[in-house]
Each structure stands twice: as structure tokens, then as C-alpha cells.
Scaffold this active site. Structure first.
Site, PDB file in Angstrom:
ATOM      1  CE  LYS A 169      48.544  21.070 100.725  1.00 19.42           C
ATOM      2  NZ  LYS A 169      49.246  20.430  99.615  1.00 19.42           N
TER       3      LYS A 169
HETATM    4  N1  PMP Z   1      48.441  27.474 100.595  1.00 23.16           N
HETATM    5  C1  PMP Z   1      48.633  26.861 101.764  1.00 23.16           C
HETATM    6  C2  PMP Z   1      48.257  27.587 103.009  1.00 23.16           C
HETATM    7  C3  PMP Z   1      49.191  25.585 101.813  1.00 23.16           C
HETATM    8  O1  PMP Z   1      49.388  24.975 102.999  1.00 23.16           O
HETATM    9  C4  PMP Z   1      49.537  24.952 100.596  1.00 23.16           C
HETATM   10  C5  PMP Z   1      50.163  23.569 100.624  1.00 23.16           C
HETATM   11  N2  PMP Z   1      51.514  23.526 100.887  1.00 23.16           N
HETATM   12  C6  PMP Z   1      49.344  25.633  99.387  1.00 23.16           C
HETATM   13  C7  PMP Z   1      48.771  26.891  99.424  1.00 23.16           C
HETATM   14  C8  PMP Z   1      49.736  25.070  98.054  1.00 23.16           C
HETATM   15  O2  PMP Z   1      49.007  23.938  97.691  1.00 23.16           O
HETATM   16  P1  PMP Z   1      49.711  22.758  96.913  1.00 23.16           P
HETATM   17  O3  PMP Z   1      50.646  22.089  97.871  1.00 23.16           O
HETATM   18  O4  PMP Z   1      48.620  21.862  96.482  1.00 23.16           O
HETATM   19  O5  PMP Z   1      50.483  23.341  95.776  1.00 23.16           O
END
Ligand code: PMP
Length: 344
Positions: A48
Site C-alpha cells: 500500500k
Molecule cells: N493484503 C492485505 C494485507 C491488504 O491490506 C490488501 C489491501 N486491502 C490486500 C491484500 C489486497 O490488495 P488490493 O487492495 O490492492 O487488492
């Protein structure tokens, strides 16, 4: 972004260029070569960081953010931490509406990074005024000089990964990648990486991981939001009870759904077999790989990249706590315990 001598003006310059690491043991029984994109190496310990930096930089360039302004977001924790970190460096106030499903560790971390945190109930409809979406929207309308990141519905979330994660994977695999496996929450990571990779080679298969209790897989297959798919689950950051526009469903070839228990045990197994201390969704991603292998997705020539989104330290009071595992009824025969105790 990295200086040649690995010397930086601030922590934000350390974002991206994460390592690709081969799995040597846990996938040994599978056909193909398996590598993980190790996103815990970002300074905020998750993928992120990439979207936080990209979206704030873009808002600055477009004149939508000035020093002293406020950044507001809904977040399961990681985006919040990355935004809070970027706000410290860039000089913004950070307000976060967080789901009460997020681990205590994650909420404390947000406060440590100076963010103002509102904890909202996870199991209410997105349109409920108590939901973290509605709380963030209200705070945005009440706070002058604020921007709302809105990661689930912000196409810049996809662009951030299109411009960084995707090109890194292509370069690191020297174009040999045959399959990308990634968890889908907002869908930004999988969609942006996939968009870049498919532009280089349309044959690359994009495999998404969803959670039982989420609508994403069924929506991908039917284009209908089936509310019967929705029920509470424990994995944080994976799956959703609404359709995020930050997911490009057409670019994803297939989804598989994983359970809370199997994903938790898989994360523990990754530590014990590979020496990688990673988060709950990394366990989910590898659990998904095992299921996809059973569905004959891979062969001897497969060169598979699995995105491991974050670090294990955020889950000490959850999947790495025997007491928590027991309280969830997660049990497995002959399971070696983190503490050495038997769960059963
Ligand atoms: N794994 C974790 C620990 C996350 O915080 C997130 C984000 N919500 C994701 C996977 C998935 O990533 P994305 O939001 O880019 O689909």
C-alpha cells in the site's frame, strides 16, 4: 526511486523495487517455479506504500493538496499506515476510518504514525451511516481543505501498480512470468500489475484470490452481486461485500476462494518452511496457489509470481497467537505451534 548508493532524502524514496524471492520448500511438490514479490520490504511494510505515494504525489502536482491539508481514507489498516507515513513526511494531517475487524496491532500502528483513527463496525452494509465508507465521506465533507482517497473507487490505485509493481515483476522475471497470483481487496494490485504484464505478454494468466464471505469471485463469474455470498470472515484486506471499481474484472482470468483457517495455517507454514514472516493474506495467496495447482493451473514450465502483500508483525495478536487461533476454532492435527504448545 532508489538512489544508486541506497541513500535517501526521506523514507518515501524507499518505496517500491521490492525483492522477488524464490520459494524453495513449501511449493516443492508442485509443478513449476514459484517466486514471491515481497512487499513487506517497503518502508511501511506493505504494497500500500505504492498507492499512498503515487496518489498523494499526483494530488500535489494537480494542486489538490497543499501543506497543512488533510488526507482522509477508509482502510483495513495497511493503506492507512502508508498514508499516515506519507503524511508525516509531506506535512499533512491524516484521518482514517477503520473497520473493527482490523487487528489491534494495526490500529495502534496508525496512531503511532500520528493519524486520527475512527473505528467503525465491519459487519454493516456499506450504505449504513456507521460503515467506514460513510464515516469517511462525512468527515471529508466536514473537514475543509481535505481530500478523500477512496481507494476502492479510485483508478489511481490501479495506475500506481501499473507503473511500479507490474514493470518490476516483468523486469525481475526477465519476461519469463507465466502466471500472476494476487489477492484482491480493492483490486488495485492485481489489476494494475496485470494490465502492465498483459501488455507485455497477453498469454500471462492472472489468478485472483478471494475469501469465503466475499462477493468478488461470484461477481467475476456472473457479473451479479450476490448478497448470499456475504458473511463475516477473518482475513483482513482480502475480498469485499461490494463491487470495487478499482478492480478490472475483465483482465483477471480466474478467482479461487480461500478459508480463514487454511490461510492462517499457511502463513504459519511459510515462516517455518521459508523463513518468511508475512501477513495473513500472504498465507491466503499461497493457500490459493495450492488450490490452483490442484485445479491443474500449473505445469513444469510455469514461472509463477505470487504477491505477498505485507509483513507478519501486524498479526501477532491474530494468526501468530495460539490463543487467538484456538478462540477461532482453527485446529489442525500435529500442528507445530509458534509457542510450542499444541492448539488441539
Ligand atoms: N493484503 C492485505 C494485507 C491488504 O491490506 C490488501 C489491501 N486491502 C490486500 C491484500 C489486497 O490488495 P488490493 O487492495 O490492492 O487488492
Amino acid at each position: 526511486m532508489h538512489g544508486e548508493m541506497n541513500v535517501h532524502d526521506n523514507v518515501l524514496e524507499m518505496i517500491g523495487c521490492t525483492p522477488l524471492v524464490r520459494l524453495n520448500n513449501i511449493t516443492k511438490h508442485l509443478k513449476g517455479d514459484f517466486f514471491v514479490k515481497y512487499e513487506a520490504q517497503n518502508p511501511g511494510h506493505s504494497a500500500k506504500d505504492r498507492i499512498a505515494l503515487y496518489i498523494l504525489d499526483k494530488a500535489e502536482k494537480e494542486g489538490r493538496l497543499k501543506p497543512g491539508d488533510t488526507v482522509i481514507e477508509t482502510t483495513s489498516g495497511n493503506t492507512g499506515f502508508s498514508l499516515a507515513m506519507a503524511c508525516v513526511v509531506k506535512g499533512y494531517k491524516c484521518i482514517l476510518a477503520v473497520s473493527d475487524k482490523s487487528s489491534k496491532d494495526k490500529i495502534s500502528l496508525l496512531k503511532t504514525m500520528g493519524a486520527e483513527v475512527y473505528v467503525c463496525p465491519a459487519n454493516v452494509a456499506p450504505e449504513d451511516p456507521r460503515s467506514y465508507y460513510e464515516v469517511a465521506k462525512r468527515l471529508h465533507s466536514e473537514t475543509p481543505n481535505s481530500i478523500y482517497i477512496n481507494q476502492y473507487f479510485n483508478s489511481l490505485n490501479i495506475d500506481a501498480h501499473y507503473l511500479s509493481t507490474g514493470p518490476e515483476i516483468w523486469k525481475q522475471t526477465q519476461g519469463k512470468i507465466t502466471h500472476l497470483v494476487a489477492c484482491s481487496g480493492t483490486g488495485g494490485t492485481i489489476s494494475g500489475s496485470a494490465r502492465y504484464l498483459k501488455e507485455q505478454n497477453p498469454e500471462i494468466k492472472i489468478l485472483g484470490i478471494d475469501a469465503y464471505g466475499s462477493i468478488i469471485k461470484k461477481f467475476h463469474e456472473t457479473k451479479v452481486l450476490d448478497k448470499n455470498e456475504i458473511y463475516p470472515y477473518k482475513i483482513e484486506g482480502l475480498g469485499k461485500n461490494l463491487v470495487p471499481t478499482a478492480t478490472d474484472f475483465d483482465i483477471i482470468d480466474k478467482f479461487t476462494k480461500v478459508t480463514d483457517a487454511e490461510s492462517a495455517f499457511m502463513a504459519r507454514d511459510i515462516a517455518k518452511t521459508e523463513g518468511m514472516f508475512v501477513g495473513y493474506t500472504s498465507g491466503a495467496a499461497l493457500q490459493g496457489v495450492m488450490q490452483l495447482a490442484e485445479q491443474k493451473e500449473f505445469d513444469e514450465n510455469s514461472h509463477v509470481v505470487i504477491i505477498f502483500p505485507d509483513h507478519g508483525s501486524r498479526y501477532m495478536s491474530k494468526i501468530y497467537s495460539d490463543a487467538w487461533m484456538k478462540s477461532q476454532g482453527f485446529m489442525r492435527e500435529n500442528q507445530d505451534q509458534v509457542s510450542g504448545d499444541k492448539l488441539t
